[in-house]
Each structure stands twice: as C-alpha cells, then as structure tokens.
Design a protein around this motif. Structure first.
Motif, short mmCIF file in Angstrom:
data_model
loop_
_atom_site.label_atom_id
_atom_site.label_comp_id
_atom_site.label_asym_id
_atom_site.label_seq_id
_atom_site.Cartn_x
_atom_site.Cartn_y
_atom_site.Cartn_z
N MET A 33 12.92 1.45 6.47
CA MET A 33 12.64 1.26 5.42
C MET A 33 11.74 -0.04 5.31
SD MET A 33 16.38 1.63 3.27
CE MET A 33 15.50 1.62 1.72
N LYS A 34 10.72 -0.18 4.33
CA LYS A 34 10.02 -1.40 4.29
C LYS A 34 10.58 -2.51 3.76
CE LYS A 34 5.28 -2.68 2.57
NZ LYS A 34 4.15 -2.19 1.71
N GLU A 38 12.08 1.03 -0.55
CA GLU A 38 11.16 1.95 -0.17
C GLU A 38 11.41 2.63 1.19
OE1 GLU A 38 6.13 2.40 0.45
OE2 GLU A 38 7.14 0.52 -0.22
N LEU A 40 10.15 4.46 4.40
CA LEU A 40 8.98 4.79 4.92
C LEU A 40 9.00 6.13 5.88
CD1 LEU A 40 7.86 1.41 6.48
CD2 LEU A 40 7.13 2.36 4.30
#
Length: 585
Positions: A33-34, A38, A40
């Motif tokens: 995850m970013k 979010e 990825l």
C-alpha cells in the motif's frame, strides 16, 4: 464467505533487500500500500522473483508487484468474470485485509457450494421421507375405505384405484390403472360411467351402476381444477347399494301385496303407468313380477291398444336391468328396406348415403338392458333369420360388417296377430316363435275388464288436466256411459276419448250431452235430452236405461255391480225399483 486469515501489509517504501528477507520467513502474498487508503498491488513471491531476474534490483518496488487484483467486501459477490480476469482477490472489511489467489478462492467457493448442496440434499431427503410417509399413510387410508375411490387425469387416464374395487368389480386395481376410461367403458369393465360424463361436462355427475356379477353401486364423480381453471383431475366415489336396492324392491313388493290385501276383490294395483282393478290384469301383473328377475324371453299377446308396451316396461323396471336402456322397436313402423340397418346398425361405407362413421343399431343400444320387439308379426322373413340368431346366441353383425358383436340383452316380444296362423301361411318362422314364446302373457281387452274403465278414466283425466292446465271433471252419468263402451281400440282409445273431452270441454263439469258424438250411447234407448223435463225424471230414466244395458251385457247382479262401481245390494234394489227381471247364478 467468512474470512480465513489476515494478510500482511507492507508499504511502498520497503527495499528490495527487506522484501527478500521477508519472503524467507513468509511466502504468502503481501498487500503493498502507498498509504492506508491506496493499494498498489500484490507482492507475490513467484511474480517478484521472475521480475527480479529480468529487470534486476534497481527498479522501484511497484515494478515487482502483480496489479491483477480486485477488492471486494464479500467473496460471494465475485462474479465468474472476475475470477476469470484477476489473479488475486483482496477482501476488505472492518479495517482488515485478506488476500487470496484466485485459484484458492475458486476452491473455497466450490467447497462452500458443495457443503450447501449436501445440506440441501439432506434437507430434501428428510422432506422426501416425510412426504413418502404421508403418501403411504394417505394411500392406506384410501385403500381402507369401504367405498371405491377412482382417480383419472383430465384426459381420462386412470391414476389411482382403491382396493375396494376388488369387492365391487371382482378385479384388482391393476386392471384399471394406466388405462383410459374410454377403453374401460368399451370393454364393459365400467358401465354408465360418471367419470366419462364429468370429463365431458366438467360438472358433478351421479348414477347407479350395475356390474355383471350383480352388484349395484351408486357413483359420484367430481371435477378438480388447477389454478388456471383447467380440468386437472376427476375423482369418483362408488358405494355398494346392492342390499339397499334389494330392500327397496322387497318393500315395493310388500306394499303391493298389502295394497292388494287391503282392497280385497276390488283391489287396485298401481306400478309406474300400470294401473288396474281387474282380477285378470292383477294375475298378469303377478306373473310379470315373478318372471321379471329372470332373463327368459317373454311374449305378450293382446289387441292393439291394450298396453303391451306398458307391460313390457313394467317387466323391465322390475328386473335387475332397470337402470339400463329399454329400447322399444315398432317392427311395423320401420320400412322393410331400413329395418336391418335400424336394428343392427351399419359399418362405414356399407351402402350409398350411409353415415361415413357408421351407425350403432337399436340392438346394440339395448346392450345391458331390454329390447322390446313390438308388433313382431310385421317382421320380414329375411330379418326373422337374423333375429333368431340374435335370440339364440345374443350376437349380431352390422350391415357391411365382418365381425359379430355380442350383446347382453333381455328380449320381450309382442303382437296382436295370430302367429300360429302366420306360421301355417309361411309368414312367420316356427323356430323363432318358440324361441320368443318362452313365457307367454295375455293382456285381456278393455271390454273384458270393465272395472278398469272408471279407474283409467280418472287416471287419464288427471293426466290431461295437468298437461293442458285444465280442471275438468266428468259427472257420474257420463262416466257410466263411458264404462258401457266396447272400446275396440282398448286403453289407447279410452285415453284418446278422455283427451278429447278435456281439450273440447266448454264447461268445468262434463255431462252426457258434452260427450263425443261417436260414443254408442245414442244408439241405446237413452232419454232424449233435447226437451225440457224435470231433472229427477231425466236422471231416473237415464239410470233405468243404463241398468237395462248393463243387465243385457253382464247377466248377473254381481258383475253389474262390479262394472258400474256400486255394491251388489244397490244393483238389486235398483232392479227391483224399476221392476227388472233377473236370475243370478
């Protein structure tokens, strides 16, 4: 679907060395995850090592991620399309993430379906077992019924017959099940079928049915409709009423005997349209009552109009065939060219102008019942041969047919001719005569049973008053005039006279002057009523002349009293009053 495990989450700033170290201790796919919002991609060991070999270690972490994934909150919401285009599924709920390879998800969903199907199958098995028990219980209840239960579909195909059919028909249910009602009727296994009537009319029908071995049942058929109003099933119920019918017949016979005993010498016997005060006719009725239960051929002799057809119908109604057809054939009324086809029917194309479907004859229509051959002396000689065959074997062949058909009929014949003289003149077959003449019965002429005239006069007067909406009565003097007639046409002539009186009467009470002009009272020395004389004198003169006529006809006071419907003492007193001479035996 319930989440099995929580997946490891790493962030996008992780180094390649850290990833390698992490994979050494945990080979499960990781979610990269970013930030917390979010995703990825998926860090899958196989995919990661493959890209590492091809691209080296100098790329950003996103270059080593599998981006073929879909995020759902419930694995059950995955469609077949989702599972065909994505490599991974991420389940997100309650701040928890789980990652599954698509192959693992397929296996999980398949196991869930299998478990559900197994559970459903177990449930259905339980319901099926419960249903089987209920069906078995219902079947046992239906089979234990004293009445026969008979079920067909809308087309008449038999679906169920209860065990009671063995008792009623002598046949097991298997003889009926899976057979059409039309076939069963044609074979004679079912007679007077109420199921067939209900199938045609879609209404409830009831009827008495008599089986070949003698049982009489009362059957009722009821239609059952589906939700759209279409005929779905027909359920009939049949109850054995043989004992009830026999009790009814015995009661009728007892009532008739009581009736005769109560009336003594002036007894009245009445059965359907048969009514008499005559000792001669009572003896005829007693003979009819005795032979009616048997199937022997009966021959009725008598003049035209004496009531041969009425007696034949009485015999039929007193027999076990009373619920079947009574077919009367007037042999003298059918043209000789047509009598064979009318009697025996014909096959399709038997002759020019014939019905293309053929025709059932009167003999076949009488099957199970009674065939009454009235005026048998008029039967052509060539047809007498076929009648002889029918009488002997109870078989016949249709015109144009090639196969004989068998019928179960009782034959009653009648004539007003001298058949023995006809035999001598070669106009009637002697062998047929003796085949038909098993039980001869003679109906006396009406002039030989004057005591019936007043009884029949009242009977016909009531009949025609009801028919024409009248209330006509006939005075006593007119009735005496009617009683003194010879009636060459017998009962039929008397019936016509009474109908004429009711139709033409100009006043409620019919007197002598209102009687039909062709009656023979004007040929006697009756008082002429054209002049005005005292009523008492006119009545006395009429009475005197009637006594004279009766004395001339009957010779004895006993017979006069019977004919005039008064006591013998009254006759003797009246004869003395008018100074008549007489000698009683």
């Amino acid at each position: 679907m319930e989440v099995k495990k929580e997946s490891l989450i790493v962030f996008s700033d992780i180094s390649i060395l850290d990833v390698k170290a992490l994979l050494k201790i945990n080979s499960s796919p990781f979610i990269v995850m970013k930030n917390h919002l979010e995703i990825l991609g998926i860090l899958d060991e196989g995919f990661f090592l493959k890209r590492l070999d091809s691209d080296g270690q100098n790329q950003e972490i996103t270059s080593y991620l599998n981006s073929s994934f879909v995020v759902v909150d419930d694995l059950d919401k995955l469609s077949e399309e989702d599972m065909s285009i994505y490599d991974f599924v991420i389940q997100h709920g309650d701040n928890q993430y789980s990652c599954y390879p698509i192959s693992e998800v397929r296996e999980m969903l398949l196991k869930k379906k299998m478990k559900s199907l197994i559970s459903l199958n177990e449930s259905l098995q339980k319901e099926l077992e419960v249903t089987r028990k209920k069906v078995k219980e219902l079947t046992q209840i239906l089979h234990s019924s004293y009445d026969e239960i008979f079920v067909t579909d809308a087309n008449g195909d038999t679906l169920f017959v209860s065990e009671a059919c063995k008792k009623l028909t002598g046949l097991p249910p298997e003889a009926f099940i899976n057979k059409n009602i039309n076939e069963l009727v044609e074979k004679g296994l079912i007679v007077n079928s109420v199921t067939l009537k209900t199938m045609k009319t879609k209404a409830i029908h009831s009827a008495e049915q008599t089986y070949p071995h003698g049982l009489t049942v009362f059957s009722t058929a009821k239609p059952i409709f589906d939700e759209e109003g279409n005929l779905y099933r027909i359920v009939s119920n049949s109850r054995d009423i043989t004992e009830l019918v026999e009790m009814k017949n015995q009661l009728n016979r007892v009532n008739l005997r009581n009736q005769r005993a109560q009336h003594g010498n002036s007894r009245t016997v009445s059965f359907n349209n048969f009514i008499t005060n005559s000792d001669k006719m009572v003896k005829v009725f007693e003979l009819a009552e005795k032979v009616a239960p048997m199937d022997s051929s009966i021959f009725i002799h008598g003049e035209t109009g004496v009531g041969k057809g009425v007696l034949a119908r009485v015999i039929h109604d007193l027999s076990s065939r009373k619920d079947k057809n009574f077919i009367q054939v007037n042999c003298g009324a059918i043209p000789s060219a047509l009598i064979e086809s009318e009697l025996f029917g014909y096959e399709s194309g038997a002759f020019t102008g014939a019905n293309k479907h053929g025709k059932k004859g009167l003999v076949e229509s009488a099957d199970g019942g009674t065939l009454f051959l009235d005026e048998i002396g008029e039967m052509p000689l060539d047809i007498q041969v076929k009648i002889l065959h029918l009488v002997q074997d109870r078989t016949f062949m249709k015109v144009g047919g090639t196969k004989e058909k068998k019928v179960n009929i009782r034959i009653i014949s009648a004539t007003n001719k001298d058949l023995k003289q006809m035999i001598k003149n070669n106009q009637f077959r002697e062998d047929l005569y003796y085949r038909l003449h098993v039980v001869p019965m003679e109906i006396p002429q009406l002039r030989e049973r004057k005591e019936d005239i007043l009884l029949l006069t009242d009977y016909f007067l009531k009949k025609f008053n009801e028919k024409y909406g009248q209330s006509i009565t006939i005075d006593d003097h007119s009735k005496l005039i009617l009683q003194l007639q010879d009636y060459p046409g017998n009962v039929r002539e008397l019936e016509n006279v009474i109908e004429q009186i009711v139709v033409t009467a100009r006043k409620p009470i019919v007197t002598i002057e209102d009687l039909p002009s062709d009656l023979t009272y004007k040929d006697t020395a009756l008082v002429n009523l054209t002049g005005i004389i005292p009523l008492k004198k006119a009545l006395e003169e009429t009475e005197k002349q009637l006594l004279s006529q009766a004395l001339s006809t009957y010779k004895s006071t006993r017979k006069m009293a019977k004919a005039l419907g008064v006591s013998q003492t009254t006759i003797m007193r009246k004869l003395g009053k008018y100074q008549f001479s007489y000698h009683d035996d």
